[in-house]
Design a protein around this motif. Structure first.
Motif, short mmCIF file in Angstrom:
data_model
loop_
_atom_site.label_atom_id
_atom_site.label_comp_id
_atom_site.label_asym_id
_atom_site.label_seq_id
_atom_site.Cartn_x
_atom_site.Cartn_y
_atom_site.Cartn_z
N ASN A 406 -2.66 12.44 -8.48
CA ASN A 406 -2.82 11.16 -9.25
C ASN A 406 -2.98 10.13 -8.33
N PHE A 407 -1.63 10.04 -7.43
CA PHE A 407 -1.63 9.03 -6.46
C PHE A 407 -2.78 9.15 -5.43
N GLN A 408 -3.24 10.39 -5.06
CA GLN A 408 -4.16 10.63 -4.01
C GLN A 408 -5.69 10.09 -4.77
N TRP A 409 -6.00 10.28 -5.90
CA TRP A 409 -7.00 9.86 -6.60
C TRP A 409 -6.89 8.35 -6.66
N MET A 410 -6.00 7.73 -6.93
CA MET A 410 -5.92 6.12 -7.02
C MET A 410 -5.88 5.58 -5.80
N ASP A 411 -5.50 6.28 -4.53
CA ASP A 411 -5.73 5.71 -3.25
C ASP A 411 -7.19 5.60 -3.06
N GLU A 412 -8.05 6.59 -3.20
CA GLU A 412 -9.50 6.62 -3.11
C GLU A 412 -10.25 5.49 -3.98
N ALA A 413 -9.62 5.47 -5.29
CA ALA A 413 -10.15 4.34 -6.32
C ALA A 413 -9.77 3.06 -5.86
N VAL A 414 -8.69 2.80 -5.33
CA VAL A 414 -8.55 1.46 -4.62
C VAL A 414 -9.53 0.95 -3.40
N GLU A 415 -9.35 1.96 -2.96
CA GLU A 415 -10.36 1.77 -1.60
C GLU A 415 -11.83 1.53 -1.88
N LEU A 416 -12.14 2.33 -2.81
CA LEU A 416 -13.53 2.08 -3.40
C LEU A 416 -13.94 0.79 -3.99
N LEU A 417 -12.83 0.29 -4.47
CA LEU A 417 -13.21 -1.05 -5.45
C LEU A 417 -12.47 -2.33 -4.65
N LYS A 418 -12.16 -2.13 -3.44
CA LYS A 418 -11.58 -3.32 -2.39
C LYS A 418 -12.60 -4.12 -2.45
N PRO A 419 -14.00 -4.22 -2.13
CA PRO A 419 -14.97 -5.06 -2.02
C PRO A 419 -15.40 -6.03 -3.15
N TYR A 434 1.43 0.12 -2.90
CA TYR A 434 0.50 -0.69 -2.19
C TYR A 434 1.19 -2.06 -2.17
N PRO A 435 2.24 -2.56 -1.23
CA PRO A 435 2.99 -3.46 -0.99
C PRO A 435 2.06 -4.86 -0.86
N ALA A 436 1.06 -4.61 -0.20
CA ALA A 436 -0.03 -5.76 0.03
C ALA A 436 -0.44 -6.51 -1.17
N HIS A 437 -0.62 -5.43 -2.26
CA HIS A 437 -1.18 -6.20 -3.43
C HIS A 437 -0.38 -7.32 -4.18
N VAL A 438 0.87 -7.24 -4.05
CA VAL A 438 1.87 -8.17 -4.62
C VAL A 438 1.55 -9.72 -3.86
N ARG A 439 1.02 -9.83 -2.81
CA ARG A 439 0.64 -10.92 -2.12
C ARG A 439 -0.72 -11.64 -2.59
N GLU A 440 -1.59 -10.35 -2.85
CA GLU A 440 -2.86 -10.61 -3.25
C GLU A 440 -2.73 -11.09 -4.74
N CYS A 441 -1.76 -11.31 -5.53
CA CYS A 441 -1.79 -11.58 -6.67
C CYS A 441 -1.61 -13.10 -6.89
N PHE A 442 -1.25 -13.95 -5.70
CA PHE A 442 -1.03 -15.22 -5.74
C PHE A 442 -2.00 -15.71 -4.71
N ALA A 443 -2.43 -17.10 -4.95
CA ALA A 443 -2.91 -17.88 -4.05
C ALA A 443 -2.00 -17.96 -2.71
N PRO A 444 -2.52 -18.21 -1.61
CA PRO A 444 -1.73 -18.28 -0.33
C PRO A 444 -0.63 -19.22 -0.49
N ALA A 465 13.59 -8.47 -4.76
CA ALA A 465 12.30 -9.13 -4.70
C ALA A 465 11.38 -7.78 -5.20
N TRP A 466 10.08 -7.99 -5.15
CA TRP A 466 9.35 -6.86 -5.43
C TRP A 466 9.41 -5.58 -4.89
N LEU A 467 9.16 -4.35 -5.27
CA LEU A 467 9.18 -3.30 -4.77
C LEU A 467 7.99 -3.42 -3.55
N GLY A 468 8.52 -2.79 -2.60
CA GLY A 468 7.95 -2.72 -1.10
C GLY A 468 8.10 -3.90 -0.47
N HIS A 469 8.88 -5.03 -1.01
CA HIS A 469 9.36 -6.16 -0.31
C HIS A 469 10.90 -6.31 -0.11
#
Length: 470
Positions: A406-419, A434-444, A465-469
């Motif tokens: 499931n995680f592998q399927w998710m990795d590919e789906a996340v990459e697919l929907l990045k654009p 996906y620790p980078a997704h935390v920052r992407e929840c907020f305006a810079p 703090a958040w997981l991965g941080h």
């Protein structure tokens, strides 16, 4: 020595004491620790993360004592309301987990249309209480979700296009800070804390023991139409939904879910993949609700349906019943989401992936909400309006052997929907993967302010703090 006595007494008073806690304390060495640890997370599959201690608070004073004890003994804290965060963020290694699920008091003031609520009350329970006062709230779509984590993460709730993100209706909150002090956060006091808790999610740097919420008049004619459309017609469906999202009134909520739902009487593995469309009108009268639904009625969606149920009037609590998907399934192993301005493209991409590379469980599904986030002003909250539409997808598992695929399927789906991604919703991401997704929840600028507030209010990192941080 006499001059020192008052300060020493004060220091002792501020020190946390486990003996003063009236709730239950579970230590890692206890025989029943593992069953308690497992119960802290709603989902069947638990991460291999082990707190040193769990405190089930019986009162706000218990929370104060637990925070002070953790601070004095170098234990980092996580806080739980009902454990529905899909990343299982409440479970961390070696720290102290404060369980607030027993704090469930609600005080409703009909005159001011406000309520004080504790974090352990569940969405469906709160709605049942408010409706007896002729009032409502944008509670979670899943009735068993507690208000605590839901509100702090933002809160994608019923009638959100009209009422807004749930955290914006937090007028004030009573907070136990990293110093073990109880403070009020409001527009007039500690306004920076109010700003942060409106959207920070499971990385907030304090424990919230009460929320003061703005309530809304209860719609008197909530009316729902539901359609099941074959996925081969998805292009037509998404084109219709794009038109509807542009022109509908905000009191009409549009959800489209891809899953194996047809025919409903068969076992899920024998069902066809379809798009389930729900149109919910929050009308004041029957005629008002039907007027809100008219654009759906005149679209191509009804004619494309293999199964439909139209114009069903219901109470607010009945919205929690008979949902097309098992929103509350404990079988979820991988969850992700995006805010997007291209929901049709995202929905079609995930539908094609499900068809070409089916997930391990046929219960897996994709959810989309159209015109769900209407871009209302968000300067007074950390939650960020990044795009008008929401898409999330949920992978289920029947055994632990399904987890890594499931995680592998998710990795590919996340990459697919990045654009197509314009950001994420903090309550339904997996920061451990996906620790980078935390920052992407907020305006810079909001992200930077959040870091500054954490340093100001929790300089010793008492709260995780958040997981991965760190």
């Amino acid at each position: 020595s006499l001059a020192l006595a008052p300060s020493l007494a004060g220091a002792r008073q501020l020190a946390g004491s486990l003996d003063a806690i009236r709730g239950k304390i579970i230590r890692r060495g206890d025989a029943d620790f593992e069953s308690w640890r497992a119960s802290m997370v709603w989902y069947l599959f638990k991460p291999r993360r082990y707190p040193r201690m769990i405190v089930r608070a019986a009162s706000e004073q218990d929370v104060i004592e637990a925070v002070r004890y953790a601070r004095d003994n170098g234990l980092r804290i996580t806080v739980r309301a009902t454990g529905h965060n899909p990343a299982r963020a409440v479970l961390r290694d070696d720290g102290l987990l404060i369980d607030l699920s027993g704090l469930r008091e609600v005080e409703i003031d009909s005159a001011s249309r406000t309520a004080w609520v504790q974090p352990g009350i569940r969405s469906e329970e709160f709605i049942e209480l408010t409706r007896h006062h002729g009032l409502a709230f944008p509670a979670a779509h899943t009735g068993i979700v507690g208000l605590g984590g839901y509100l702090t993460g933002g809160g994608l709730g019923w009638n959100m296009p009209e009422w807004g993100i749930a955290c914006h209706s937090i007028l004030a909150a009573e907070i136990i800070t990293a110093d073990g002090e109880k403070v009020l956060a409001s527009a007039d006091e500690n306004s920076d804390l109010l700003w942060a808790l409106r959207g920070a999610g499971p990385g907030f740097f304090a424990a919230i023991v009460r929320y003061r919420l703005q309530l809304f008049p209860l719609p008197q004619a909530i009316t729902k139409s539901k359609y099941l459309v074959p996925v081969r017609e998805l292009d037509k469906v998404t084109a219709a939904l794009e038109t509807l999202a542009l022109h509908k009134q905000q009191r009409l909520e549009l959800l489209a879910v891809i899953g194996r739902f047809y025919p409903p009487g068969k076992p899920v593995e024998e069902r066809e993949l379809v798009c389930a469309i729900s149109a919910v009108a929050f009308g004041d009268t029957r005629d008002d609700a039907l007027s809100l639904l008219e654009p759906v009625d005149s679209s191509v969606i009804p004619a494309l349906s293999v199964l439909k149920k139209e114009h069903v009037q219901m109470s607010f609590p009945e919205l929690f019943e008979g949902q097309e998907t098992d929103y509350s399934s404990p079988l979820r192993t991988a969850v992700e989401n995006i805010w997007t301005d291209q929901p049709g493209a995202a929905l079609k991409a995930l539908a094609e992936r499900i068809q070409q590379t089916p997930p391990r469980s046929p219960q897996s599904f994709v959810l989309s909400a159209w015109g769900f986030n209407p871009g209302k002003p968000d300067q007074d909250m950390s939650f960020t309006n990044t795009a008008p539409h929401y898409v999330s997808w949920y992978l289920m598992a029947s055994s632990e052997a399904d987890i890594e695929p499931n995680f592998q399927w998710m990795d590919e789906a996340v990459e697919l929907l990045k654009p197509l991604s314009r950001g994420h919703y903090i309550n339904e991401i997996d920061p451990a993967r996906y620790p980078a997704h935390v920052r992407e929840c907020f305006a810079p600028a909001k992200w930077e302010r959040m870091q500054q507030l954490r340093k100001k209010h929790d300089p010793q990192n008492v709260f995780h703090a958040w997981l991965g941080h760190t």
